[in-house]
Design a protein around this motif. Structure first.
Motif, PDB file in Angstrom:
ATOM      1  N   LEU A 191      -1.685  20.401  -7.699  1.00 52.90           N
ATOM      2  CA  LEU A 191      -1.115  19.445  -8.629  1.00 52.90           C
ATOM      3  C   LEU A 191      -0.784  18.194  -7.824  1.00 52.90           C
ATOM      4  O   LEU A 191      -0.103  18.280  -6.792  1.00 52.90           O
ATOM      5  N   VAL A 192      -1.280  17.048  -8.262  1.00 54.10           N
ATOM      6  CA  VAL A 192      -1.033  15.789  -7.553  1.00 54.10           C
ATOM      7  C   VAL A 192      -0.298  14.841  -8.490  1.00 54.10           C
ATOM      8  O   VAL A 192      -0.757  14.582  -9.603  1.00 54.10           O
ATOM      9  N   LEU A 193       0.852  14.347  -8.046  1.00 54.80           N
ATOM     10  CA  LEU A 193       1.649  13.391  -8.799  1.00 54.80           C
ATOM     11  C   LEU A 193       1.418  12.017  -8.179  1.00 54.80           C
ATOM     12  O   LEU A 193       1.742  11.798  -7.007  1.00 54.80           O
ATOM     13  N   ILE A 194       0.853  11.111  -8.959  1.00 54.88           N
ATOM     14  CA  ILE A 194       0.504   9.781  -8.457  1.00 54.88           C
ATOM     15  C   ILE A 194       1.554   8.789  -8.941  1.00 54.88           C
ATOM     16  O   ILE A 194       1.753   8.622 -10.143  1.00 54.88           O
ATOM     17  N   SER A 195       2.209   8.140  -7.997  1.00 55.68           N
ATOM     18  CA  SER A 195       3.204   7.122  -8.335  1.00 55.68           C
ATOM     19  C   SER A 195       2.569   6.015  -9.149  1.00 55.68           C
ATOM     20  O   SER A 195       1.343   5.846  -9.147  1.00 55.68           O
ATOM     21  N   GLY A 196       3.407   5.239  -9.815  1.00 52.20           N
ATOM     22  CA  GLY A 196       2.908   4.119 -10.596  1.00 52.20           C
ATOM     23  C   GLY A 196       2.014   3.231  -9.751  1.00 52.20           C
ATOM     24  O   GLY A 196       2.449   2.717  -8.719  1.00 52.20           O
ATOM     25  N   GLN A 197       0.773   3.087 -10.182  1.00 49.33           N
ATOM     26  CA  GLN A 197      -0.178   2.247  -9.470  1.00 49.33           C
ATOM     27  C   GLN A 197      -0.106   0.840 -10.048  1.00 49.33           C
ATOM     28  O   GLN A 197      -0.127   0.651 -11.264  1.00 49.33           O
ATOM     29  N   ILE A 198      -0.025  -0.115  -9.172  1.00 43.51           N
ATOM     30  CA  ILE A 198       0.188  -1.505  -9.557  1.00 43.51           C
ATOM     31  C   ILE A 198      -1.126  -2.287  -9.468  1.00 43.51           C
ATOM     32  O   ILE A 198      -2.073  -1.844  -8.822  1.00 43.51           O
ATOM     33  N   PRO A 199      -1.173  -3.468 -10.073  1.00 42.25           N
ATOM     34  CA  PRO A 199      -2.398  -4.256 -10.066  1.00 42.25           C
ATOM     35  C   PRO A 199      -2.545  -5.134  -8.826  1.00 42.25           C
ATOM     36  O   PRO A 199      -2.782  -6.343  -8.913  1.00 42.25           O
ATOM     37  N   ALA A 200      -2.391  -4.536  -7.669  1.00 43.84           N
ATOM     38  CA  ALA A 200      -2.560  -5.259  -6.407  1.00 43.84           C
ATOM     39  C   ALA A 200      -3.577  -4.516  -5.559  1.00 43.84           C
ATOM     40  O   ALA A 200      -3.645  -3.286  -5.603  1.00 43.84           O
ATOM     41  N   ASP A 201      -4.352  -5.271  -4.776  1.00 39.86           N
ATOM     42  CA  ASP A 201      -5.318  -4.634  -3.878  1.00 39.86           C
ATOM     43  C   ASP A 201      -4.659  -4.344  -2.534  1.00 39.86           C
ATOM     44  O   ASP A 201      -3.452  -4.570  -2.364  1.00 39.86           O
ATOM     45  N   SER A 202      -5.432  -3.863  -1.570  1.00 41.13           N
ATOM     46  CA  SER A 202      -4.875  -3.477  -0.269  1.00 41.13           C
ATOM     47  C   SER A 202      -4.336  -4.674   0.517  1.00 41.13           C
ATOM     48  O   SER A 202      -3.589  -4.503   1.477  1.00 41.13           O
ATOM     49  N   VAL A 241      -5.758  -1.567 -11.303  1.00 40.62           N
ATOM     50  CA  VAL A 241      -4.924  -0.356 -11.390  1.00 40.62           C
ATOM     51  C   VAL A 241      -5.814   0.884 -11.412  1.00 40.62           C
ATOM     52  O   VAL A 241      -5.552   1.855 -10.690  1.00 40.62           O
ATOM     53  N   TRP A 242      -6.882   0.882 -12.219  1.00 36.78           N
ATOM     54  CA  TRP A 242      -7.770   2.046 -12.277  1.00 36.78           C
ATOM     55  C   TRP A 242      -8.475   2.261 -10.942  1.00 36.78           C
ATOM     56  O   TRP A 242      -8.677   3.407 -10.527  1.00 36.78           O
ATOM     57  N   ARG A 243      -8.831   1.193 -10.228  1.00 37.63           N
ATOM     58  CA  ARG A 243      -9.409   1.360  -8.875  1.00 37.63           C
ATOM     59  C   ARG A 243      -8.393   2.011  -7.945  1.00 37.63           C
ATOM     60  O   ARG A 243      -8.738   2.865  -7.122  1.00 37.63           O
ATOM     61  N   ASN A 244      -7.126   1.618  -8.072  1.00 36.03           N
ATOM     62  CA  ASN A 244      -6.079   2.210  -7.233  1.00 36.03           C
ATOM     63  C   ASN A 244      -5.870   3.686  -7.567  1.00 36.03           C
ATOM     64  O   ASN A 244      -5.664   4.512  -6.668  1.00 36.03           O
ATOM     65  N   ILE A 245      -5.934   4.031  -8.844  1.00 34.40           N
ATOM     66  CA  ILE A 245      -5.830   5.444  -9.238  1.00 34.40           C
ATOM     67  C   ILE A 245      -7.020   6.215  -8.669  1.00 34.40           C
ATOM     68  O   ILE A 245      -6.844   7.306  -8.107  1.00 34.40           O
ATOM     69  N   ASP A 246      -8.212   5.659  -8.790  1.00 38.56           N
ATOM     70  CA  ASP A 246      -9.401   6.301  -8.200  1.00 38.56           C
ATOM     71  C   ASP A 246      -9.207   6.542  -6.705  1.00 38.56           C
ATOM     72  O   ASP A 246      -9.575   7.599  -6.186  1.00 38.56           O
ATOM     73  N   ALA A 247      -8.645   5.561  -6.003  1.00 36.60           N
ATOM     74  CA  ALA A 247      -8.438   5.697  -4.556  1.00 36.60           C
ATOM     75  C   ALA A 247      -7.484   6.844  -4.241  1.00 36.60           C
ATOM     76  O   ALA A 247      -7.724   7.630  -3.314  1.00 36.60           O
ATOM     77  N   GLN A 248      -6.401   6.967  -5.019  1.00 41.09           N
ATOM     78  CA  GLN A 248      -5.450   8.058  -4.787  1.00 41.09           C
ATOM     79  C   GLN A 248      -6.086   9.409  -5.098  1.00 41.09           C
ATOM     80  O   GLN A 248      -5.901  10.385  -4.361  1.00 41.09           O
ATOM     81  N   LEU A 249      -6.843   9.462  -6.190  1.00 44.34           N
ATOM     82  CA  LEU A 249      -7.527  10.712  -6.537  1.00 44.34           C
ATOM     83  C   LEU A 249      -8.511  11.114  -5.452  1.00 44.34           C
ATOM     84  O   LEU A 249      -8.559  12.277  -5.036  1.00 44.34           O
ATOM     85  N   LYS A 250      -9.291  10.158  -4.970  1.00 46.41           N
ATOM     86  CA  LYS A 250     -10.274  10.449  -3.917  1.00 46.41           C
ATOM     87  C   LYS A 250      -9.576  10.945  -2.657  1.00 46.41           C
ATOM     88  O   LYS A 250     -10.028  11.898  -2.020  1.00 46.41           O
ATOM     89  N   ALA A 251      -8.462  10.312  -2.293  1.00 49.99           N
ATOM     90  CA  ALA A 251      -7.711  10.736  -1.103  1.00 49.99           C
ATOM     91  C   ALA A 251      -7.200  12.167  -1.247  1.00 49.99           C
ATOM     92  O   ALA A 251      -7.014  12.876  -0.257  1.00 49.99           O
TER      93      ALA A 251
END
Length: 127
Positions: free
Chosen positions: A30-41, A56-66
């Motif tokens: 189970l992975v809990l992803i904090s609020g992802q914001i609309p900022a890049d790296s 934001v969706w790219r940031n969610i994808d990045a957390q999921l991939k990690a």
């Protein structure tokens, strides 16, 4: 993992690509992803709602991939919108991103931590 989307017949039908409930059994992670914001790296925030939502969706994808997952593992989303006027665009962009994935979902209209941000999305994923 066994996943079942639940939409009770005696409750409102979900509109917009989500499930009223998601039942999970026999999951390993189970992975809990904090609020992802609309900022890049580089902490750059794009202009306009569509560009911010896509970030934001790219940031969610990045957390999921990690975490070794992808969007098919999403079981719950909470979206915070800075303005109700973005509700329609949010629904369209979310549907584009999720495709057939239908997690449980909540959308809240509220003040957001940084006034440059038009949205923030937190997520729960399971595998």
């Amino acid at each position: 993992m066994k996943r079942e989307n639940i939409n009770a017949k005696n409750a409102p039908d979900p509109h917009g690509g989500y499930s009223q409930a998601v039942k999970l059994e026999a999951y390993d992670r189970l992975v809990l992803i904090s609020g992802q914001i609309p900022a890049d790296s580089d902490d750059k925030v794009p202009d306009g709602f569509e560009a911010q939502a896509r970030q934001v969706w790219r940031n969610i994808d990045a957390q999921l991939k990690a975490a070794g997952m992808d969007k098919s593992n999403l079981v719950k989303l909470t979206t915070y919108l800075a303005d109700r006027q973005h509700a329609g665009a949010n629904r369209e962009l979310r549907s584009e991103y999720l495709g057939a994935v239908a997690p449980a979902m909540t959308v809240v209209i509220c003040g957001i931590f940084d006034e440059r941000w038009m949205l923030e999305i937190e997520a729960v994923a399971a595998q």
